[in-house]
Design a protein around this motif. Structure first.
Motif, mmCIF file in Angstrom:
data_model
loop_
_atom_site.group_PDB
_atom_site.id
_atom_site.type_symbol
_atom_site.label_atom_id
_atom_site.label_comp_id
_atom_site.label_asym_id
_atom_site.label_seq_id
_atom_site.Cartn_x
_atom_site.Cartn_y
_atom_site.Cartn_z
ATOM 1 N N LEU A 205 0.854 -1.186 0.000
ATOM 2 C CA LEU A 205 0.000 0.000 0.000
ATOM 3 C C LEU A 205 0.888 1.234 0.000
ATOM 4 O O LEU A 205 2.006 1.205 0.522
ATOM 5 N N LYS A 209 -3.279 3.227 0.607
ATOM 6 C CA LYS A 209 -4.122 2.977 -0.556
ATOM 7 C C LYS A 209 -3.433 1.978 -1.486
ATOM 8 O O LYS A 209 -2.232 1.787 -1.425
ATOM 9 N N ASN A 397 -7.274 8.772 -7.385
ATOM 10 C CA ASN A 397 -8.131 8.417 -6.255
ATOM 11 C C ASN A 397 -8.716 9.666 -5.614
ATOM 12 O O ASN A 397 -8.114 10.743 -5.627
ATOM 13 N N ASN A 399 -10.775 10.774 -1.996
ATOM 14 C CA ASN A 399 -11.105 10.347 -0.638
ATOM 15 C C ASN A 399 -11.915 11.447 0.061
ATOM 16 O O ASN A 399 -11.574 12.631 -0.037
ATOM 17 N N LEU A 414 -13.725 6.087 -0.351
ATOM 18 C CA LEU A 414 -12.597 6.137 -1.286
ATOM 19 C C LEU A 414 -13.029 5.576 -2.636
ATOM 20 O O LEU A 414 -13.647 4.510 -2.714
ATOM 21 N N TYR A 416 -11.088 4.636 -6.298
ATOM 22 C CA TYR A 416 -9.717 4.445 -6.796
ATOM 23 C C TYR A 416 -9.768 3.803 -8.176
ATOM 24 O O TYR A 416 -10.539 2.862 -8.413
#
Length: 836
Positions: A205, A209, A397, A399, A414, A416
């Motif tokens: 990650l 993310k 992405n 958020n 989120l 993505y």
């Protein structure tokens, strides 16, 4: 141990704070027998109803401090009455304090203590709010030189390890892989392949993310100079994807929180054609925070190796001896940008995008001598191979986070999307030579080239909700959809020396269409009762996967529901001790290369064939952790036990003098081990951190009704010695050893590496100059043997060493690297969100 661990398991983020509380009590010094009431006097028999609260702040940075210590002492005899550590917002609360008079001491490693005197808890004043308590960063003078206390290279939390990249002088001049070479629980081979507690399957990650690049490839493309810290989490909660045998490696990039414009520029050059540079910039106002940066790198390594393949076929023993020399290179570039928009004091919207290119190439020449025993002469040949794999990628992405009125009550969402387009190619030329390896021009070479076009798309949407209840309880729940598509077009062509044309080879060409949709829900319940804390979570995932082989009616489908429980349990004991027990169930799904049934050409003597019938691996992971502080030293001991079912194993078999490399689900493998880690400030100018990992590995399985069960005792260790000298000079020496191990069909030898670095800070620490050397004594290698009923092989590979690097780092507007007391939750895993 498995039976003991399977009874109850659980955690909280307060559990890890609870462990630190135990350490606080140890640091406090002489612990006296605590009398009822603590404060003494005529109120000692009354019920403990008092509460002391407040917030601890770094005075120089004006930022809240997580994990700072606060201890409450009796005014009468200085005995310890209570104590705790601060949460992610710097807040603390001590409850059930008896009536009486007290004083409190706030402290943190690398800071001066602050004492608050004459605190009174009475029936009329049961609660005391100490407000903001400021701590000053500690400095000492050593022969006229100012030494500033700093964070440790590796911090051992109850649920994870945090690697502070700026403290690793050697690692900070390379990539994330270079940093991980000196990290507990992590092993790195000389080709940059990372494994986590013996497994190369882990989840990467970036800032909590997903990453468009996977595994070691992702880590190789992240410059260490852009990283604030790396989190190693081997037993994450049900909130996170269960993918990967080893757990999670979360890379947290630098992001400044100070107002105005600031940033950092880095550049490095190393022997053997290695260059890289990067920059990070931030601009922050009251309502918005812009951040971005870019990096470019090229790293070239020479390599050499040798091998000996022996086959036994029709009563003939054949040898294929080979020596290889060449080079491999990695290159890439990336640009990233985003902003945080503070919509209100309760809600924040973040947008982020990244575009980049990465590639890995080889250019090697191998000289072969092939002969049958008792028969001479043999055949001499030479193989020239060039290859490159890589391509462009991008990710986007968004958020959104909303905080409700009650602290800890929040909703986060989120979205993505990522895409990667790879154009891989390889060309191989095989020549017949004389014994002195000169090419025989009268014999035409065999020339083969292959290309693979690969398009990957990944879309994810997730929502997480957290609601506290009572004093310490919390409920978490969430949903996620992962929609992944991948198309692979593999083409192999043979060169016709007569016509000069390339002829498609249908046997080794294929088109694959891969779709994998995973829908997940999870729930977590946690609470604390006295010194006992727990967290129980359950994640359910539905997998809808289909693999189609274009040009045939054959397809492979999986429609399956899986469940993944996680349990964490902690208990505080007297004397500054706390123990954490945890369990998680994980999964490792086979990738496209392992599943593709089309034969893949490697060289005239090797082909690779995937297995579309492969099933996922399922892992049961148990951990038992203990931590304790001894004055200026810190000890962490972790025991672990891991059971891997449906183990995916690479195998070799001999078919008509050709080695076929394939994959098979074995029965199980087991790892039972203990890891001991220590940080120690030996003197004000000398510190040490190190670790030893010892584990027993056992493999159970059968190949064609033959038992191939194996067993080995493995160990690896690392040590890091840092000297802080006059004139802002620092020297660091590291040593790493990786012990031998076994696989389904063979063994691998151990190796060691020695690294060293020196850093000098200039111009009021705005400019840092670092000179480092990696693998000083050329100890890094990959050496292994494998065998079957009709073959034996030996391989040895070494990469260029030593490598000398010069690195420059310049701070713009006093850009400050994040302190270890910052709120890591905002940029990191959020594993700290398991607080109570």
């Amino acid at each position: 141990m498995e039976e003991m661990l399977s009874q109850n398991y659980i955690i909280t983020k307060k559990m890890k704070r609870g462990l630190l509380l135990g350490l606080v009590l140890m640091i406090a010094g002489m612990i006296r027998a605590q009398r009822p009431g603590g404060g003494g006097g005529e109120m000692q028999n009354m019920p403990p109803e008092g509460m002391v609260s407040g917030q601890i702040i770094d005075r120089q940075l004006n930022e809240v401090m997580e994990y700072a210590n606060i201890v409450l002492y009796s005014m009468r005899d200085s005995s310890i009455v209570s104590g705790t550590v601060t949460d992610a917002s710097g807040n603390f609360k001590m409850v059930k304090v008896p009536y009486g008079r007290y004083y409190a001491i706030a402290n943190f490693i690398g800071y001066n203590k602050t004492t608050i005197n004459d605190l009174r808890i009475t029936p009329k004043q049961k609660e005391i709010d100490l407000g903001k308590i400021y701590l000053d960063q500690a400095t000492t003078s050593l022969e006229g030189v100012e030494i500033v206390a700093e964070k440790a290279p590796v911090e051992f939390k109850i649920d994870k390890k945090i690697v502070n990249v700026s403290q690793d002088l050697v690692g900070s001049t390379g990539s994330a892989v270079t940093v991980l070479e000196n990290v507990p629980s992590v092993q790195v081979d000389i080709e940059g392949n990372v494994s986590l507690r013996g497994s190369g399957n882990f989840n990467v990650l970036i800032d909590g993310k997903p990453s468009v690049l996977k595994g070691s490839d992702a880590l190789e493309q992240i410059p260490a100079s852009t990283i604030d810290h790396i989190e190693i989490i081997t037993n994450p909660s049900a909130k996170y994807d269960p993918d990967g045998v080893g757990g999670i490696i979360n890379v947290v990039l630098k992001q400044q929180k100070q107002p105005g414009i600031n940033g950092v520029i880095n550049a490095s050059v190393a022997t053997g054609n290695k260059y890289e540079t990067d920059f990070t910039l931030n601009y922050r106002t009251k309502s918005i925070n812009f951040f971005g940066g870019a990096d470019i790198n090229y790293r070239e390594h020479t390599m050499e190796g040798k091998s000996d393949y022996i086959t036994y076929y029709d009563s003939v023993t054949n040898h294929r001896e080979s020596e290889m020399r060449g080079e491999m290179n990695r290159e890439g570039y990336a640009a990233r940008a985003g902003f945080d928009y503070f919509l209100t004091d309760k809600s924040t919207l973040t947008l982020f995008g990244k575009y980049g290119f990465s590639s890995f190439g080889r250019d090697a020449k191998s000289s072969r001598y092939i002969y049958d025993e008792d028969v001479s002469p043999g055949e001499y040949s030479q193989s020239n191979t060039k290859s490159e794999r890589g391509g462009n990628y991008y990710e986007l992405n968004m958020n959104y986070q909303y905080n409700f009125d009650k602290k800890g009550h929040k909703l986060e969402a989120l979205a993505y999307y990522s895409s990667r387009i790879n154009d891989d190619w390889e060309e191989q030329k095989d020549y017949v030579t004389y014994p002195d390896w000169q090419i025989i021009d009268s014999i035409s070479p065999v020339i083969i080239k292959s290309s693979e076009n690969e398009n990957e798309y990944d879309f994810r949407f997730k929502a997480d909700y957290t609601r506290p209840f009572g004093k310490e309880g919390k409920i978490e729940a969430g949903y996620q959809s992962r929609i992944q598509k991948e198309k692979e077009d593999f083409l192999q062509q043979d060169f016709d020396n007569i016509s000069g044309d390339w002829i498609d080879n249908e046997v080794y060409s294929s088109k694959i269409d891969f779709k994998d949709n995973i829908h997940s829900v999870y729930g977590i319940f946690s609470n604390v009762w006295g010194s006992f804390g727990f967290q129980a979570g359950l994640r359910g995932e539905y997998t809808d996967r289909i693999i189609k082989h274009i040009g045939s009616d054959e397809s492979w489908v999986i429609n399956k529901f899986d469940y993944f429980p996680t349990i964490h349990l902690s208990k505080e004991f007297g004397g500054g001790n706390q123990v954490l027990l945890s369990y998680s169930r994980r999964i490792d799904r086979p990738d496209g290369r392992e599943l593709d049934p089309t034969p893949g050409y490697m060289d005239p003597y090797n082909i690779r064939v995937g297995n579309p019938a492969l099933e996922p691996e399922y892992i049961d992971s148990y951990e038992l952790g203990y931590q304790k502080r001894f004055d200026k030293s810190f000890l962490s001991v972790e025991g672990y036990y891991r059971i891997n079912k449906n183990k995916i194993t690479g195998l070799k078999s001999l078919v008509d003098t050709i080695f076929v490399h394939s994959y098979l689900n074995m029965n199980k493998d087991f790892s039972l081990g203990v890891e001991v880690m220590v940080n120690s400030d030996i003197t004000k100018w000398l510190s040490f951190n190190g670790s030893i990992n010892l584990y027993d590995y056992r493999l159970e399985g059968n190949i064609e009704d033959e038992d191939i069960s194996r067993h080995s005792t493995n160990w690896d260790g690392r040590g890091n010695l840092t000297l802080k000298l006059k004139y802002d000079i620092r020297i660091q020496i590291t040593e790493m050893y990786r012990g031998p191990s076994v696989s389904a069909q063979g063994e691998s030898e151990g190796f060691f590496m020695t690294n060293a670095a020196v850093r000098k800070d200039l111009f009021n620490k705005k400019l840092s100059v670092t000179f480092s050397v990696r693998d000083l004594f050329k100890g890094g290698k990959r050496e292994m043997t494998s065998s079957g009923e009709d073959f034996y092989s030996y391989e040895k590979f070494q990469r260029e060493a030593p490598v000398f690097t010069l690195n420059l780092s310049y701070l713009i507007n006093n850009y400050k690297k994040q302190k270890n007391n910052e709120n890591r939750q905002e940029e990191g895993m959020g594993e700290g969100e398991m607080e109570f």
